[in-house]
Design a protein around this motif. Structure first.
Motif, PDB file in Angstrom:
ATOM      1  N   UNK A 128      -5.793 -31.654 -62.370  1.00  0.00           N
ATOM      2  CA  UNK A 128      -6.695 -32.973 -61.780  1.00  0.00           C
ATOM      3  C   UNK A 128      -7.950 -33.212 -62.305  1.00  0.00           C
ATOM      4  N   UNK A 129      -8.776 -32.225 -62.540  1.00  0.00           N
ATOM      5  CA  UNK A 129      -9.977 -32.212 -62.952  1.00  0.00           C
ATOM      6  C   UNK A 129      -9.860 -32.857 -64.556  1.00  0.00           C
ATOM      7  N   UNK A 130      -9.190 -32.377 -65.282  1.00  0.00           N
ATOM      8  CA  UNK A 130      -8.908 -33.005 -66.437  1.00  0.00           C
ATOM      9  C   UNK A 130      -8.429 -34.162 -66.505  1.00  0.00           C
ATOM     10  N   UNK A 240      -5.795 -14.924 -59.459  1.00  0.00           N
ATOM     11  CA  UNK A 240      -7.201 -15.366 -59.220  1.00  0.00           C
ATOM     12  C   UNK A 240      -7.708 -16.829 -59.732  1.00  0.00           C
ATOM     13  N   UNK A 241      -8.778 -17.404 -59.245  1.00  0.00           N
ATOM     14  CA  UNK A 241      -9.202 -18.932 -59.597  1.00  0.00           C
ATOM     15  C   UNK A 241     -10.262 -18.937 -60.626  1.00  0.00           C
ATOM     16  N   UNK A 242     -10.631 -17.738 -61.483  1.00  0.00           N
ATOM     17  CA  UNK A 242     -11.909 -17.753 -62.105  1.00  0.00           C
ATOM     18  C   UNK A 242     -11.560 -18.634 -63.625  1.00  0.00           C
ATOM     19  N   UNK A 243     -10.175 -18.960 -64.073  1.00  0.00           N
ATOM     20  CA  UNK A 243     -10.036 -19.577 -65.406  1.00  0.00           C
ATOM     21  C   UNK A 243      -9.974 -20.926 -65.020  1.00  0.00           C
ATOM     22  N   UNK A 244     -10.150 -21.516 -64.087  1.00  0.00           N
ATOM     23  CA  UNK A 244     -10.025 -22.887 -63.484  1.00  0.00           C
ATOM     24  C   UNK A 244     -10.750 -24.033 -64.895  1.00  0.00           C
ATOM     25  N   UNK A 245     -11.964 -23.492 -64.905  1.00  0.00           N
ATOM     26  CA  UNK A 245     -12.580 -24.510 -65.984  1.00  0.00           C
ATOM     27  C   UNK A 245     -11.972 -24.202 -67.340  1.00  0.00           C
ATOM     28  N   UNK A 246     -11.619 -23.107 -67.773  1.00  0.00           N
ATOM     29  CA  UNK A 246     -11.069 -23.042 -68.976  1.00  0.00           C
ATOM     30  C   UNK A 246      -9.671 -23.695 -69.251  1.00  0.00           C
ATOM     31  N   UNK A 247      -8.688 -23.691 -68.139  1.00  0.00           N
ATOM     32  CA  UNK A 247      -7.663 -24.458 -68.057  1.00  0.00           C
ATOM     33  C   UNK A 247      -7.805 -25.776 -67.910  1.00  0.00           C
ATOM     34  N   UNK A 248      -8.916 -26.417 -67.477  1.00  0.00           N
ATOM     35  CA  UNK A 248      -9.226 -27.937 -67.615  1.00  0.00           C
ATOM     36  C   UNK A 248      -9.535 -28.336 -69.159  1.00  0.00           C
ATOM     37  N   UNK A 266     -14.546 -20.549 -78.424  1.00  0.00           N
ATOM     38  CA  UNK A 266     -15.243 -20.921 -77.029  1.00  0.00           C
ATOM     39  C   UNK A 266     -14.737 -19.939 -76.149  1.00  0.00           C
ATOM     40  N   UNK A 267     -15.206 -19.073 -75.313  1.00  0.00           N
ATOM     41  CA  UNK A 267     -14.746 -18.418 -74.099  1.00  0.00           C
ATOM     42  C   UNK A 267     -15.498 -18.917 -72.783  1.00  0.00           C
ATOM     43  N   UNK A 268     -15.018 -18.536 -71.745  1.00  0.00           N
ATOM     44  CA  UNK A 268     -15.868 -18.836 -70.561  1.00  0.00           C
ATOM     45  C   UNK A 268     -14.955 -18.664 -69.134  1.00  0.00           C
ATOM     46  N   UNK A 269     -15.800 -18.480 -68.114  1.00  0.00           N
ATOM     47  CA  UNK A 269     -15.372 -18.479 -66.751  1.00  0.00           C
ATOM     48  C   UNK A 269     -16.073 -19.332 -65.809  1.00  0.00           C
ATOM     49  N   UNK A 270     -15.180 -19.436 -64.724  1.00  0.00           N
ATOM     50  CA  UNK A 270     -15.697 -20.601 -63.795  1.00  0.00           C
ATOM     51  C   UNK A 270     -14.497 -20.946 -62.953  1.00  0.00           C
ATOM     52  N   UNK A 271     -14.713 -21.279 -61.686  1.00  0.00           N
ATOM     53  CA  UNK A 271     -13.816 -21.972 -60.934  1.00  0.00           C
ATOM     54  C   UNK A 271     -13.682 -23.622 -61.230  1.00  0.00           C
ATOM     55  N   UNK A 272     -12.748 -24.225 -60.895  1.00  0.00           N
ATOM     56  CA  UNK A 272     -12.894 -25.495 -60.813  1.00  0.00           C
ATOM     57  C   UNK A 272     -12.244 -26.489 -59.692  1.00  0.00           C
ATOM     58  N   UNK A 273     -12.739 -27.293 -59.289  1.00  0.00           N
ATOM     59  CA  UNK A 273     -12.147 -28.156 -58.210  1.00  0.00           C
ATOM     60  C   UNK A 273     -11.666 -29.655 -58.826  1.00  0.00           C
ATOM     61  N   UNK A 274     -10.863 -30.361 -58.081  1.00  0.00           N
ATOM     62  CA  UNK A 274     -10.202 -31.489 -58.773  1.00  0.00           C
ATOM     63  C   UNK A 274     -11.637 -32.430 -59.084  1.00  0.00           C
ATOM     64  N   UNK A 275     -12.605 -32.583 -58.442  1.00  0.00           N
ATOM     65  CA  UNK A 275     -13.710 -33.407 -58.817  1.00  0.00           C
ATOM     66  C   UNK A 275     -14.305 -32.958 -59.965  1.00  0.00           C
ATOM     67  N   UNK A 276     -14.139 -31.644 -60.626  1.00  0.00           N
ATOM     68  CA  UNK A 276     -14.505 -31.288 -61.917  1.00  0.00           C
ATOM     69  C   UNK A 276     -15.961 -30.262 -61.436  1.00  0.00           C
ATOM     70  N   UNK A 277     -16.323 -29.930 -60.302  1.00  0.00           N
ATOM     71  CA  UNK A 277     -17.334 -29.016 -60.035  1.00  0.00           C
ATOM     72  C   UNK A 277     -16.851 -27.572 -60.537  1.00  0.00           C
ATOM     73  N   UNK A 278     -17.704 -26.810 -61.255  1.00  0.00           N
ATOM     74  CA  UNK A 278     -17.495 -25.585 -61.846  1.00  0.00           C
ATOM     75  C   UNK A 278     -18.392 -24.459 -60.818  1.00  0.00           C
ATOM     76  N   UNK A 279     -17.465 -23.658 -60.312  1.00  0.00           N
ATOM     77  CA  UNK A 279     -18.005 -22.728 -59.326  1.00  0.00           C
ATOM     78  C   UNK A 279     -18.234 -21.221 -59.690  1.00  0.00           C
TER      79      UNK A 279
END
Length: 347
Positions: A128-130, A240-248, A266-279
C-alpha cells in the motif's frame, strides 16, 4: 602443614566446582545476535524475493537489503549464565531480559505466530505504501473483524461485515469509521450501511462510553486492501514487522524502470504503515552488523531508532541515514544515486 594444604586444595576445588555449577544454571535471558541480511531485489532459494504479476517489472543492480536479529534462549531453551556473560562481553550481541522477547504466560509458539502475523501485515502495508508513493490507486474497505460480547454491536454486526456508510456518509477504511463513530456523544445511536452475504443492509447500533470517555459500538474494524496486481514477498521463516520499509522500497524498485539504488548497496530497518510512515524497531545494533557483513554502503533507519545506532559496533564504518517516511527514504536514495550525499539526514 599437610592438613592445611589439603584443606586449601579441597576448598579451591569446591569453589571451582560451585562456580562452574553456577555458570551452568539456566538463566531467564535472551541473546540477540546479528541475523540474516536479505536483498529484497534478489532471490531466495532460487525465487525472486518480491514477485509481481499483472504489472510490468524491472530488474536493477544494487541492493535494498532487509536485516534481521537472531535470538537464542527463551522459556523453552534457556541458556546458562556462562553463555549470557560471554554474549554480554561481545560488541555485536545484546543480552535482554526474557520478557522483552517472550511476554509472560506466552509460549514460544505463540510468539512465532504473532511474528508471522506481523510479517504478513507489514507486507500488505508495504504494498500500500509503495503504491501510494507511486500514485497507483487501489481499493480499500472497512471490514468488521471481531464483535465484543456485551456491547451494542453484539447480535447486530458480524465478523466479515463491510461497513460502507456511517450515518449516510461513505467510509472506505478503519480510520474513517472510527472518526465517524466518535462524532457523537456516548449513548447516541449510529446508522450503518453494511455489505453482507452479497447484499447491503442498513442497521442501527447503540453506543457506550469507552474507558477513554469516547463513544464505541464494540467492534474492531480493519482496513482490507485490494491491489490492482499481485505482489508476493517470500522471506522464508523470518517474522516481525521491521522489514516493512525495505519491502516498500523493493516493490518500488521492481516497478520503476530506472530503479532506486543506482547500483549502490543499501540496507535498512523500520516498520511501515499504508500512509508511508516509518516506525522504530529494536535490535538496530545487531542489524547494522549484518548490513556491514552484507557489504552495505548506507543504512536507512527510522528516526525513532537513531539512538540505537550510537551503540553499534560498526558506527562510522557505514553511512547511517535517518528517515521518518517512505518519501524521505526515496529522497535519500535519489541523493545517493546523484552522489550528492552531504545533506543526507543522519542520526
Amino acid at each position: 602443614m599437610l592438613r592445611r594444604a589439603m584443606t586449601l586444595i579441597v576448598s579451591a576445588v569446591l569453589l571451582v566446582g560451585f562456580t562452574l555449577a553456577a555458570l551452568a544454571v539456566p538463566v531467564p535471558y535472551v541473546v540477540a545476535s546479528p541475523g540474516l541480511a536479505l536483498n529484497t531485489l534478489g532471490e531466495l532459494d532460487g525465487e525472486q524475493v518480491i514477485q509481481i504479476e499483472g504489472h510490468p517489472v524491472h530488474e536493477h543492480d544494487g541492493a535494498l537489503s532487509m536485516v534481521t536479529v537472531q535470538y537464542s534462549g527463551g522459556p523453552d531453551a534457556r541458556m546458562n549464565l556462562f553463555t549470557a556473560l560471554s554474549a554480554w562481553l561481545s560488541p555485536s550481541q545484546a543480552v535482554l531480559p526474557e520478557e522483552a522477547v517472550f511476554p509472560p504466560d506466552t509460549s514460544a509458539e505463540e510468539v512465532t505466530q504473532t511474528q508471522a502475523a506481523q510479517m504478513d501485515n507489514s507486507q500488505d502495508a508495504a504494498v500500500a505504501a509503495a503504491l501510494n508513493e507511486l500514485g497507483i490507486a487501489y481499493e480499500t474497505a472497512a471490514t468488521v473483524h471481531t464483535v465484543s460480547q456485551g456491547h451494542p454491536a453484539e447480535g447486530v454486526l458480524r465478523p466479515g461485515d463491510v461497513i460502507v456508510e456511517v450515518d449516510g456518509e461513505p467510509v472506505a477504511d478503519k480510520d474513517e469509521v472510527v472518526a465517524a463513530v466518535k462524532d457523537r456523544s456516548p449513548g447516541d445511536p449510529v446508522r450503518l450501511l453494511v455489505e453482507r452475504d452479497g447484499g447491503k443492509e442498513e442497521v442501527e447500533v447503540g453506543t457506550v462510553e469507552s474507558g477513554a470517555g469516547e463513544p464505541v459500538i464494540g467492534v474492531t474494524v480493519e482496513t482490507d486492501m485490494t491491489f490492482p496486481f499481485e505482489v508476493e514477498i517470500s522471506v522464508g521463516r523470518v517474522g516481525g514487522p521491521s522489514a516493512g520499509m525495505m519491502f516498500a522500497l523493493g516493490i518500488m524498485d521492481r516497478l520503476d524502470p530506472e530503479g532506486l539504488t543506482g547500483g549502490h548497496r543499501i540496507a535498512g530497518t523500520g516498520t511501515i504503515d499504508p500512509q508511508g510512515n516509518v516506525g522504530g524497531v529494536s535490535g538496530v545494533q545487531q542489524k547494522m552488523v549484518s548490513a556491514k557483513r552484507e557489504g552495505a554502503e548506507y543504512f536507512l533507519v527510522a528516526a525513532e531508532s537513531c539512538d540505537q545506532t550510537f551503540e553499534s559496533a560498526v558506527t562510522g564504518q557505514i553511512e547511517v541515514v535517518r528517515v521518518e517516511t517512505l518519501g524521505e527514504a526515496v529522497d535519500a536514495l535519489e541523493a545517493i544515486r546523484a552522489g550528492d550525499t552531504d545533506a543526507l539526514p543522519r542520526c
